[in-house]
Design a protein around this motif. Structure first.
Motif, short mmCIF file in Angstrom:
data_model
loop_
_atom_site.label_atom_id
_atom_site.label_comp_id
_atom_site.label_asym_id
_atom_site.label_seq_id
_atom_site.Cartn_x
_atom_site.Cartn_y
_atom_site.Cartn_z
N SER A 65 14.53 -24.13 0.78
CA SER A 65 13.75 -24.43 -0.11
C SER A 65 14.15 -26.06 -0.84
O SER A 65 15.27 -26.31 -0.86
CB SER A 65 13.64 -23.53 -1.39
N GLY A 66 13.25 -26.71 -1.50
CA GLY A 66 13.55 -27.80 -2.27
C GLY A 66 14.69 -27.52 -3.26
O GLY A 66 15.51 -28.49 -3.48
N THR A 67 14.29 -26.54 -4.02
CA THR A 67 15.24 -25.88 -4.91
C THR A 67 16.67 -25.94 -4.59
O THR A 67 17.60 -26.35 -5.37
CB THR A 67 14.61 -24.56 -5.75
N PHE A 126 11.01 -31.29 -12.73
CA PHE A 126 10.65 -29.82 -11.99
C PHE A 126 11.80 -28.67 -12.74
O PHE A 126 12.83 -29.28 -12.77
CB PHE A 126 10.79 -30.10 -10.71
N LEU A 153 8.50 -38.76 -9.51
CA LEU A 153 7.32 -37.58 -9.69
C LEU A 153 5.91 -38.16 -9.81
O LEU A 153 5.38 -39.15 -10.45
CB LEU A 153 7.71 -37.05 -11.36
N ASP A 194 15.32 -36.87 -5.94
CA ASP A 194 14.50 -35.89 -5.47
C ASP A 194 13.24 -36.48 -4.92
O ASP A 194 12.50 -37.04 -5.73
CB ASP A 194 14.14 -35.09 -6.92
N CYS A 198 10.85 -34.60 -3.43
CA CYS A 198 10.26 -33.38 -2.89
C CYS A 198 8.48 -33.74 -3.06
O CYS A 198 7.74 -33.09 -2.48
CB CYS A 198 10.50 -32.18 -3.89
N GLN A 199 7.98 -34.41 -4.05
CA GLN A 199 6.84 -35.00 -4.26
C GLN A 199 6.37 -36.12 -3.31
O GLN A 199 5.09 -36.68 -3.55
CB GLN A 199 6.58 -35.07 -5.68
N SER A 206 11.16 -31.34 -0.07
CA SER A 206 10.70 -29.57 0.10
C SER A 206 9.60 -29.68 0.89
O SER A 206 8.86 -30.63 1.16
CB SER A 206 10.12 -29.28 -1.48
N LYS A 252 3.10 -28.63 -0.70
CA LYS A 252 3.69 -29.95 -0.61
C LYS A 252 3.21 -30.81 0.48
O LYS A 252 2.45 -30.16 1.59
CB LYS A 252 5.40 -29.82 -0.61
#
Ligand SMILES: *Cc1c(COP(=O)(O)O)cnc(C)c1O
Length: 379
Positions: free
Chosen positions: A71-73, A98, A145, A169, A171-172, A193, A198
């Motif tokens: 996961s991205g987390t 996030f 973001l 980050d 992810c977005q 992610s 996504k």
């Protein structure tokens, strides 16, 4: 159009079929996954799919090393561990981000140090970074973001003379660029992610990107418990590979549509549209399109009411992250008032990306629905 009843009040929805579904199952994804099924590689621990994905991500994100994960987390945590964050260190984080990023820092036993986001924006304020550095600061998490590109060059300048690592980050925003540099490649370590909503999706999954061999080794070693403890499967990799071929054209299409949408909504009362903050040439990538909705005066829509009305029109607009401004001072250190982070948390509305691959005509409908809802009073 403006006396036209809102869907919320029984009128016809602007987009009766509702938001497009996501992810898209393309012919290329079907072919790739059925190949993995027919040759038996779908069920293997190791096979060419993850290997090919690593190579393709490395090339596309200009990163020598890639760690695939679940996961991205977890990728954020692996990145933090990769740069050497340990218990009792401090990690700088935006006051609006996030939620899992705060948790990843805590998971290591480190302390989040909150810095404000820019005014009317969603990305960390580079001018607030140097004030928040202590001799315990090990890293900063910088998220691009809601399509807004964080200024990594300015952050790097603010960190000059320190050994503080930048965790980027992405992810977005996979597919975005600043000049010739892909987002995700500008920090010391980048994070992707592959979650179900996504831009690159395998339902679940993530990746860590870096050009630093030590960061790569530390992340790998943490994830390896005799076996890979946070794995991405061959089948997920098979579904992801064809998506990387389309990423650039999709990114451009979304960008064109967001330009239209921002233009059509930038003069609407109560709405503040997205402004990019980087001074260099860039291509943004949109997972969400954000606006700030000013608080109502005398009977106007509250954010929740606005969201309800616009969703009834068949448009996927939702509220935002809650941010960290109200977190207990036992869990974090706060630098300054974090007023912009609080505004972001309370006033942001976000359009989900799938509609951004639709026609200019559909984008016009989205904009006119937003305008129409705002022109009405809630009942
Ligand atoms: C989605 C997201 C993550 C986490 O990704 P998951 O794969 O859902 O764990 C991290 N950071 C940001 C900014 C995200 O949007």
């Amino acid at each position: 159009m403006s006396e036209h009843q809102l869907a919320l009040h029984g009128g016809p929805p602007t987009i009766p079929e509702g938001p497009p579904s996501w992810p898209r199952t393309t012919r290329e994804i079907e072919n790739s996954v059925s190949e993995a099924l027919s040759d038996g590689s779908w069920g293997k621990y190791e096979s060419r799919w993850t290997q090919n994905l690593i190579e393709k991500l490395a090339a596309q994100f200009q990163s020598e090393h890639v760690v695939l994960c679940s996961s991205g987390t977890i990728a954020v945590e692996l990145a933090l561990r990769g740069v050497g964050v340990r218990a009792d260190d401090e990690v700088i984080l935006a006051g609006y981000d996030f939620p899992g990023n705060f948790r990843a820092i805590e998971e290591i036993g480190a302390l989040p140090v909150l810095v404000d986001v820019i005014q009317d924006g969603w990305i960390i304020d580079p001018t607030a970074v140097s004030d928040s550095i202590s001799n315990k600061t090990k890293a900063i998490v910088v998220s691009h973001l809601h399509g807004q590109i964080a200024d990594i060059a300015a952050i790097r300048a603010a960190l000059d003379g320190t050994t503080i690592a930048i965790v980027e980050d992405t992810c977005q925003s996979p597919g975005g660029f600043v000049e010739a540099e892909p987002l995700g490649s500008q920090g010391d370590v980048g994070v992707l992610s592959f979650g179900g909503s996504k831009l690159l999706s395998a339902g679940r999954g993530g990746a860590v990107l870096t050009n630093d061999t030590d960061i790569f080794q530390r992340a790998k070693i943490f994830a390896n418990r005799g076996n890979d403890a946070f794995p991405l499967s061959q089948l997920q990799a098979a579904a992801l590979l064809p998506q990387l071929n389309e990423l650039h054209s999709y990114t451009q299409r979304r960008h064109e549509n967001v330009k239209r949408l921002v233009e059509l909504t930038e003069n609407l009362k109560r709405l503040t549209s997205l402004q990019q903050a980087v001074a260099r040439e860039f291509l943004p990538a949109y997972y969400k399109v954000p606006w700030l909705l000013a608080n109502p005066t005398q009977g106007g829509w509250t954010r929740d009411e606005f969201i309800q009305a616009i969703q009834a029109e068949g448009i996927a607009i939702d509220s935002a992250f809650r941010g960290f401004t109200r977190r207990s001072p036992r869990r974090c250190r706060k630098n300054g008032s974090l007023v912009n982070s609080q505004i972001a948390a309370q006033q942001t509305v976000l359009l989900h990306h799938p509609v951004l691959l639709e026609s200019a005509e559909t984008i016009k409908k989205v904009a006119s629905a937003i305008e129409r809802v705002l022109a009405h009073d809630p009942v």
